[in-house]
Design a protein around this motif. Sequence first.
Motif, short mmCIF file in Angstrom:
data_model
loop_
_atom_site.label_atom_id
_atom_site.label_comp_id
_atom_site.label_asym_id
_atom_site.label_seq_id
_atom_site.Cartn_x
_atom_site.Cartn_y
_atom_site.Cartn_z
N SER A 122 0.90 -1.29 -0.06
CA SER A 122 0.05 0.07 0.06
C SER A 122 0.94 1.37 -0.15
CB SER A 122 -0.84 -0.01 1.20
OG SER A 122 -1.57 1.08 1.06
N ARG A 123 1.97 1.42 0.98
CA ARG A 123 2.74 2.30 0.85
C ARG A 123 3.54 2.60 -0.42
NH1 ARG A 123 4.66 0.22 6.52
NH2 ARG A 123 3.07 1.22 7.88
N ALA A 124 3.99 1.67 -1.00
CA ALA A 124 4.52 1.56 -2.37
C ALA A 124 3.63 2.22 -3.47
CB ALA A 124 5.16 -0.09 -2.83
N ARG A 125 2.50 1.88 -3.39
CA ARG A 125 1.30 2.37 -4.32
C ARG A 125 1.39 3.63 -4.25
NH1 ARG A 125 -1.12 -2.54 -3.70
NH2 ARG A 125 -2.48 -1.88 -2.06
N LEU A 126 1.17 4.10 -2.91
CA LEU A 126 0.98 5.50 -2.78
C LEU A 126 2.12 6.31 -3.15
CD1 LEU A 126 -0.89 5.55 0.79
CD2 LEU A 126 -1.51 6.67 -1.16
N ALA A 127 3.37 5.79 -2.79
CA ALA A 127 4.52 6.60 -3.02
C ALA A 127 4.77 6.73 -4.60
CB ALA A 127 5.94 5.71 -2.76
N GLU A 128 4.62 5.62 -5.59
CA GLU A 128 4.27 5.72 -6.77
C GLU A 128 3.54 6.77 -7.49
OE1 GLU A 128 3.21 1.81 -8.14
OE2 GLU A 128 5.02 0.91 -7.48
N THR A 129 2.36 6.89 -6.68
CA THR A 129 1.60 7.88 -7.31
C THR A 129 1.83 9.64 -6.71
OG1 THR A 129 0.15 7.62 -5.59
CG2 THR A 129 -0.37 6.60 -7.58
N GLY A 130 2.85 9.44 -5.72
CA GLY A 130 3.12 10.78 -5.23
C GLY A 130 2.03 11.33 -4.22
N VAL A 131 1.15 10.34 -3.91
CA VAL A 131 0.30 10.85 -2.77
C VAL A 131 0.87 10.66 -1.39
CG1 VAL A 131 -2.03 10.22 -1.73
CG2 VAL A 131 -1.64 10.16 -4.29
N ARG A 132 0.56 11.92 -0.78
CA ARG A 132 1.05 11.64 0.89
C ARG A 132 -0.01 12.08 1.48
NH1 ARG A 132 6.49 14.68 2.20
NH2 ARG A 132 6.15 13.12 3.89
N VAL A 133 -0.62 11.05 2.38
CA VAL A 133 -1.71 11.25 3.27
C VAL A 133 -1.09 11.49 4.60
CG1 VAL A 133 -3.73 10.23 4.14
CG2 VAL A 133 -3.10 9.85 1.80
N ARG A 134 -1.48 12.45 5.40
CA ARG A 134 -1.02 12.57 6.76
C ARG A 134 -2.38 12.38 7.57
NH1 ARG A 134 2.11 17.29 8.16
NH2 ARG A 134 0.16 18.14 9.04
N VAL A 135 -1.93 11.84 9.05
CA VAL A 135 -3.10 11.65 9.64
C VAL A 135 -3.65 12.75 10.10
CG1 VAL A 135 -3.62 10.78 12.20
CG2 VAL A 135 -1.89 9.53 10.84
N ALA A 136 -3.00 13.94 10.49
CA ALA A 136 -4.01 15.11 10.77
C ALA A 136 -4.55 15.79 9.78
CB ALA A 136 -2.79 16.22 11.04
N ASP A 137 -4.36 15.49 8.42
CA ASP A 137 -5.14 15.94 7.28
C ASP A 137 -6.35 15.03 7.44
OD1 ASP A 137 -3.21 17.79 6.70
OD2 ASP A 137 -2.43 16.46 5.07
N ALA A 138 -6.31 13.96 7.61
CA ALA A 138 -7.50 12.76 7.50
C ALA A 138 -8.34 13.28 8.58
CB ALA A 138 -6.97 11.39 7.46
N LEU A 139 -7.87 13.49 9.85
CA LEU A 139 -8.64 13.96 10.90
C LEU A 139 -9.18 15.26 10.71
CD1 LEU A 139 -6.34 12.41 13.88
CD2 LEU A 139 -8.48 11.62 13.12
N ALA A 140 -8.65 16.08 10.02
CA ALA A 140 -9.27 17.48 10.07
C ALA A 140 -10.61 17.40 9.09
CB ALA A 140 -8.33 18.38 9.22
N ARG A 141 -10.42 16.33 8.10
CA ARG A 141 -11.94 16.24 7.03
C ARG A 141 -12.83 15.53 7.84
NH1 ARG A 141 -7.62 14.77 3.65
NH2 ARG A 141 -7.92 12.40 4.03
N LEU A 142 -12.43 14.98 9.07
CA LEU A 142 -13.59 14.26 9.93
C LEU A 142 -13.93 15.11 11.04
CD1 LEU A 142 -11.80 10.76 10.33
CD2 LEU A 142 -13.80 11.23 8.99
N ARG A 143 -13.44 16.44 11.21
CA ARG A 143 -13.83 17.46 12.24
C ARG A 143 -15.31 17.29 12.51
NH1 ARG A 143 -10.93 21.32 14.89
NH2 ARG A 143 -9.09 20.68 13.35
N PRO A 144 -16.07 17.77 11.50
CA PRO A 144 -17.65 17.84 11.74
C PRO A 144 -18.24 16.62 12.53
CG PRO A 144 -16.91 18.67 9.56
CD PRO A 144 -15.83 17.97 9.81
N GLY A 145 -17.74 15.54 11.89
CA GLY A 145 -18.29 14.37 12.44
C GLY A 145 -17.81 14.18 13.80
N ILE A 146 -16.49 14.46 14.17
CA ILE A 146 -15.99 14.26 15.42
C ILE A 146 -16.68 15.21 16.48
CG2 ILE A 146 -13.90 14.85 16.89
CD1 ILE A 146 -12.27 13.13 14.52
N ALA A 147 -16.77 16.53 15.90
CA ALA A 147 -17.52 17.37 16.66
C ALA A 147 -18.92 17.01 17.27
CB ALA A 147 -17.62 18.94 15.97
#
Length: 115
Positions: free
Chosen positions: A31-56
């Motif tokens: 999975s990490r290799a596939r993400l690295a190939e595409t140049g996609v970098r996902v950060r935990v903080a970014d993912a949690l920020a998208r969840l902010r309304p649901g978490i709130a």
Amino acid sequence: MGRSGECAFSAPRQSTARSTPSLSSAARVRSRARLAETGVRVRVADALARLRPGIALLLERAQKARTVRDDLRPAELIALLAAICQEALADEWSESFRKRALNLLFDGLRPTARR
């Protein structure tokens, strides 16, 4: 960050010792290799920020039900979750250590938390 950004709590490791990779660790490597190939970098903080309304919303409901301390704010909860997830990824915590860390976090969120 250099990792896939998934929260380490969702993919338990058998141990922190280096040995023959288990199926789950091999899948994580692919999975990490596939993400690295595409140049996609996902950060935990970014993912949690998208969840902010649901978490709130969930936090508000839990506070109204008096199952979570009333002084906890969504930004604080997100910061705690992000910190634990990122550290668990960076240090490749064992399953037992992840469980202990979550138990300590959840104990601290209870309205009658030991202070």
